[in-house]
Design a protein around this motif. Structure first.
Motif, PDB file in Angstrom:
ATOM      1  N   LEU A   1       0.816  -1.205   0.000  1.00  0.00           N
ATOM      2  CA  LEU A   1       0.000   0.000   0.000  1.00  0.00           C
ATOM      3  C   LEU A   1       0.851   1.257   0.000  1.00  0.00           C
ATOM      4  N   TYR A   2       2.002   1.217   0.642  1.00  0.00           N
ATOM      5  CA  TYR A   2       2.914   2.366   0.652  1.00  0.00           C
ATOM      6  C   TYR A   2       3.234   2.788  -0.776  1.00  0.00           C
ATOM      7  N   GLN A   3       3.635   1.836  -1.607  1.00  0.00           N
ATOM      8  CA  GLN A   3       3.997   2.156  -2.979  1.00  0.00           C
ATOM      9  C   GLN A   3       2.768   2.436  -3.841  1.00  0.00           C
ATOM     10  N   ALA A   4       1.733   1.618  -3.700  1.00  0.00           N
ATOM     11  CA  ALA A   4       0.556   1.770  -4.556  1.00  0.00           C
ATOM     12  C   ALA A   4      -0.146   3.101  -4.344  1.00  0.00           C
ATOM     13  N   SER A   5      -0.084   3.634  -3.127  1.00  0.00           N
ATOM     14  CA  SER A   5      -0.765   4.897  -2.838  1.00  0.00           C
ATOM     15  C   SER A   5      -0.172   6.058  -3.616  1.00  0.00           C
ATOM     16  N   ARG A   6       1.035   5.872  -4.178  1.00  0.00           N
ATOM     17  CA  ARG A   6       1.629   6.914  -5.001  1.00  0.00           C
ATOM     18  C   ARG A   6       0.713   7.270  -6.174  1.00  0.00           C
ATOM     19  N   ALA A   7       0.024   6.289  -6.721  1.00  0.00           N
ATOM     20  CA  ALA A   7      -0.825   6.549  -7.884  1.00  0.00           C
ATOM     21  C   ALA A   7      -1.909   7.562  -7.551  1.00  0.00           C
ATOM     22  N   ALA A   8      -2.482   7.461  -6.349  1.00  0.00           N
ATOM     23  CA  ALA A   8      -3.523   8.411  -5.947  1.00  0.00           C
ATOM     24  C   ALA A   8      -2.970   9.817  -5.819  1.00  0.00           C
ATOM     25  N   THR A   9      -1.803   9.954  -5.190  1.00  0.00           N
ATOM     26  CA  THR A   9      -1.246  11.295  -4.999  1.00  0.00           C
ATOM     27  C   THR A   9      -0.694  11.864  -6.298  1.00  0.00           C
ATOM     28  N   TYR A  10      -0.206  11.013  -7.197  1.00  0.00           N
ATOM     29  CA  TYR A  10       0.235  11.519  -8.499  1.00  0.00           C
ATOM     30  C   TYR A  10      -0.933  12.114  -9.268  1.00  0.00           C
ATOM     31  N   VAL A  11      -2.109  11.493  -9.152  1.00  0.00           N
ATOM     32  CA  VAL A  11      -3.302  12.002  -9.836  1.00  0.00           C
ATOM     33  C   VAL A  11      -3.774  13.303  -9.199  1.00  0.00           C
TER      34      VAL A  11
ATOM     35  N   GLY B   1       0.883  -6.339   1.965  1.00  0.00           N
ATOM     36  CA  GLY B   1       0.100  -5.498   2.867  1.00  0.00           C
ATOM     37  C   GLY B   1       0.501  -4.048   2.750  1.00  0.00           C
ATOM     38  N   ALA B   2       0.760  -3.403   3.883  1.00  0.00           N
ATOM     39  CA  ALA B   2       1.203  -2.009   3.863  1.00  0.00           C
ATOM     40  C   ALA B   2       2.652  -1.890   3.443  1.00  0.00           C
ATOM     41  N   GLY B   3       3.413  -2.977   3.580  1.00  0.00           N
ATOM     42  CA  GLY B   3       4.843  -2.964   3.294  1.00  0.00           C
ATOM     43  C   GLY B   3       5.628  -3.427   4.507  1.00  0.00           C
TER      44      GLY B   3
ATOM     45  N   HIS C   1     -10.328  14.113  -1.653  1.00  0.00           N
ATOM     46  CA  HIS C   1     -10.856  13.045  -2.494  1.00  0.00           C
ATOM     47  C   HIS C   1     -10.752  11.690  -1.796  1.00  0.00           C
ATOM     48  N   GLU C   2     -11.769  10.870  -1.948  1.00  0.00           N
ATOM     49  CA  GLU C   2     -11.720   9.503  -1.440  1.00  0.00           C
ATOM     50  C   GLU C   2     -10.799   8.657  -2.313  1.00  0.00           C
ATOM     51  N   VAL C   3     -10.190   7.656  -1.692  1.00  0.00           N
ATOM     52  CA  VAL C   3      -9.385   6.676  -2.422  1.00  0.00           C
ATOM     53  C   VAL C   3      -9.965   5.290  -2.142  1.00  0.00           C
ATOM     54  N   TRP C   4     -10.254   4.574  -3.204  1.00  0.00           N
ATOM     55  CA  TRP C   4     -10.787   3.218  -3.123  1.00  0.00           C
ATOM     56  C   TRP C   4      -9.775   2.250  -3.722  1.00  0.00           C
ATOM     57  N   VAL C   5      -9.529   1.140  -3.042  1.00  0.00           N
ATOM     58  CA  VAL C   5      -8.594   0.124  -3.514  1.00  0.00           C
ATOM     59  C   VAL C   5      -9.384  -1.140  -3.829  1.00  0.00           C
ATOM     60  N   THR C   6      -9.184  -1.681  -5.027  1.00  0.00           N
ATOM     61  CA  THR C   6      -9.897  -2.889  -5.438  1.00  0.00           C
ATOM     62  C   THR C   6      -8.913  -4.030  -5.664  1.00  0.00           C
TER      63      THR C   6
ATOM     64  N   ASP D   1      -9.206  -5.412   4.662  1.00  0.00           N
ATOM     65  CA  ASP D   1      -9.362  -4.871   6.024  1.00  0.00           C
ATOM     66  C   ASP D   1      -8.257  -3.869   6.335  1.00  0.00           C
ATOM     67  N   LEU D   2      -7.050  -4.147   5.897  1.00  0.00           N
ATOM     68  CA  LEU D   2      -5.950  -3.213   6.114  1.00  0.00           C
ATOM     69  C   LEU D   2      -6.214  -1.898   5.377  1.00  0.00           C
ATOM     70  N   VAL D   3      -6.713  -1.993   4.163  1.00  0.00           N
ATOM     71  CA  VAL D   3      -7.043  -0.783   3.400  1.00  0.00           C
ATOM     72  C   VAL D   3      -8.054   0.060   4.159  1.00  0.00           C
ATOM     73  N   GLU D   4      -9.098  -0.590   4.677  1.00  0.00           N
ATOM     74  CA  GLU D   4     -10.144   0.129   5.418  1.00  0.00           C
ATOM     75  C   GLU D   4      -9.596   0.765   6.691  1.00  0.00           C
ATOM     76  N   ASP D   5      -8.584   0.128   7.295  1.00  0.00           N
ATOM     77  CA  ASP D   5      -7.978   0.682   8.506  1.00  0.00           C
ATOM     78  C   ASP D   5      -7.138   1.919   8.221  1.00  0.00           C
ATOM     79  N   CYS D   6      -6.826   2.151   6.947  1.00  0.00           N
ATOM     80  CA  CYS D   6      -5.913   3.239   6.568  1.00  0.00           C
ATOM     81  C   CYS D   6      -6.629   4.385   5.863  1.00  0.00           C
ATOM     82  N   LEU D   7      -7.854   4.679   6.297  1.00  0.00           N
ATOM     83  CA  LEU D   7      -8.620   5.845   5.834  1.00  0.00           C
ATOM     84  C   LEU D   7      -9.063   5.747   4.382  1.00  0.00           C
ATOM     85  N   MET D   8      -9.029   4.534   3.815  1.00  0.00           N
ATOM     86  CA  MET D   8      -9.468   4.328   2.448  1.00  0.00           C
ATOM     87  C   MET D   8     -10.569   3.280   2.415  1.00  0.00           C
TER      88      MET D   8
END
Length: 406
Positions: A279-289, A312-314, A360-365, A371-378
């Motif tokens: 999730l640490y790395q993947a979340s870059r896509a949201a902030t790049y957008v 997981g988160a890394g 903006h909301e961030v949704w991970v599919t 559950d980890l995604v939901e615990d991290c404000l997404m």
């Protein structure tokens, strides 16, 4: 129907009730890495490498870790051949994997990334550093095998970077083989709030300037970098770190920019391996957008990230700090305000993500850890279609980390 990456494969995004636009940059033309690297070494931007070394020199070559798809095995072929021309034997070279605060590579990963050169490799250890100088009052700490070397080289991937504008150059050594001191300073809230620190910009970028000056303090003598796009590796350059980044950033900017004139209810941001490993790395896509040159979302719009997240988160020190801050925060706004006063290295990704989540909301599919995604404000959903409201105007960016929305 649009294909977006998921791990090493891809999925089809079907949204029949939505108006869908796809943002695919021109991508440039691919090059043969081996021959392009040989040409770059013969005609470097600055002084050639061989005349810079003596036969008795020890050499450290800092390479990227698994979070960047750099063909380090091929780049090492060219670097080691050039060093041999300068009289430096193979056993005088140490290949340092620039981890920053990410986890060490396993033996299998080293073999896969470095091929026949894996026997020369050591993982960076941020607790084994020596101060080699100061920049802007910040001590520059570097991994001991690098600090002890007579000559320092690096590989790197010049790709869009949230803070440096583009990665590569001295950054592989300064951050990848650095200690917490310069990571804390360069990734802290004061630096990240400065004008000019932004995706896709290297001119008058204080973060980039700090990295380049720190590279001088470390003594990065020579680098061999690549850039890439949808077509694959699209450019190779060697020589002076600053000039290499300038050259390849221009190649990347031309190949990766997509001009937008509309706003959207949702952006589907493709990631793929290796960046969707956690999730640490993947979340870059949201902030790049959201935090790039042109936020394409309407007020209340959301970013949807298809990402497997097998780690997981890394697993590294920075990733653990990222997860701890997000999972214990009451809201994105409260976390952002809290982190504005300072944080430990690695937490900058939580700070920047919180900044994006305020608007903006961030949704991970498709993740293995909803559950980890939901615990991290997404929010987590099984499919992209589950995360987008019917009737939405949707922008699909298949390669979000390598697309500049302008």
């Amino acid at each position: 129907m649009t294909e977006v990456p998921l791990g090493e494969k891809s999925i089809t995004v079907g949204l029949p009730s939505c108006e869908v636009t796809t943002a695919v940059p021109d991508g440039g033309e691919s090059v043969d890495v081996e021959s392009a690297a040989e040409r770059a070494m013969r005609d470097p931007l600055g002084d050639p490498l061989a005349p810079q070394v003596d036969a008795e020199d020890s050499v450290a070559v800092v390479v990227t870790d698994v979070t960047r798809a750099t063909p380090d095995d091929l780049l090492l072929d060219s670097l080691l051949a050039e060093l041999e021309d300068g009289g430096v034997a193979r056993e005088q070279v140490t290949v340092v994997v620039g981890l920053g605060l990410h986890r060490p590579l396993t033996g299998e990963e080293l073999d896969e990334a470095l091929g026949e050169h894996a026997d020369l490799a050591v993982n960076h250890d941020p607790d084994r550093t020596r101060t080699v100088g100061t920049v802007e009052g910040c001590p520059i700490d570097i991994f001991e095998p690098v600090a002890d070397a007579d000559v320092i080289c690096s590989t790197g991937m010049v790709e869009p970077h949230q803070y440096a504008g583009f990665s590569g150059g001295a950054k592989t050594a300064v951050i990848g083989a650095g200690g917490e001191s310069q990571i804390r300073y360069s990734h802290g809230p004061e630096m990240l709030a400065r004008d000019g620190v932004r995706l896709g910009r290297i001119d008058d970028n204080p973060f980039r300037g700090f990295i380049d000056d720190a590279g001088d303090a470390v003594g990065v003598d020579f680098c061999l970098n690549v850039t890439h796009g949808p077509a694959g590796i699209t450019g190779v350059a060697a020589g002076d770190p600053r000039r290499v980044v300038e050259s390849l950033a221009e190649t990347a900017r031309t190949a990766l920019s997509v001009e937008l004139t509309e706003e959207y209810d949702a952006v589907v941001a493709g990631i793929g391996a290796p960046k969707d490993a956690n999730l640490y790395q993947a979340s870059r896509a949201a902030t790049y957008v959201v935090l790039g040159a042109n936020d394409p979302l309407r007020t209340g719009g959301r970013v949807v990230l298809p990402a497997r997240l097998p780690e997981g988160a890394g697993e590294g020190r920075g990733e653990r700090r990222f997860h701890e801050r997000l999972s214990t925060a009451e809201s994105a706004e409260s976390l952002y305000e809290e982190l504005r006063t300072g944080y430990e290295p690695g937490t900058q990704r939580a700070f920047v993500l919180a900044r994006a989540l305020r608007d903006h909301e961030v949704w991970v599919t498709h993740s293995e850890c909803p559950d980890l995604v939901e615990d991290c404000l997404m929010s987590a959903e099984a499919e992209v279609s589950d995360a987008i409201d019917p009737g939405s105007d949707v922008l699909v960016v298949p390669d979000a980390l390598n697309t500049l929305l302008v």
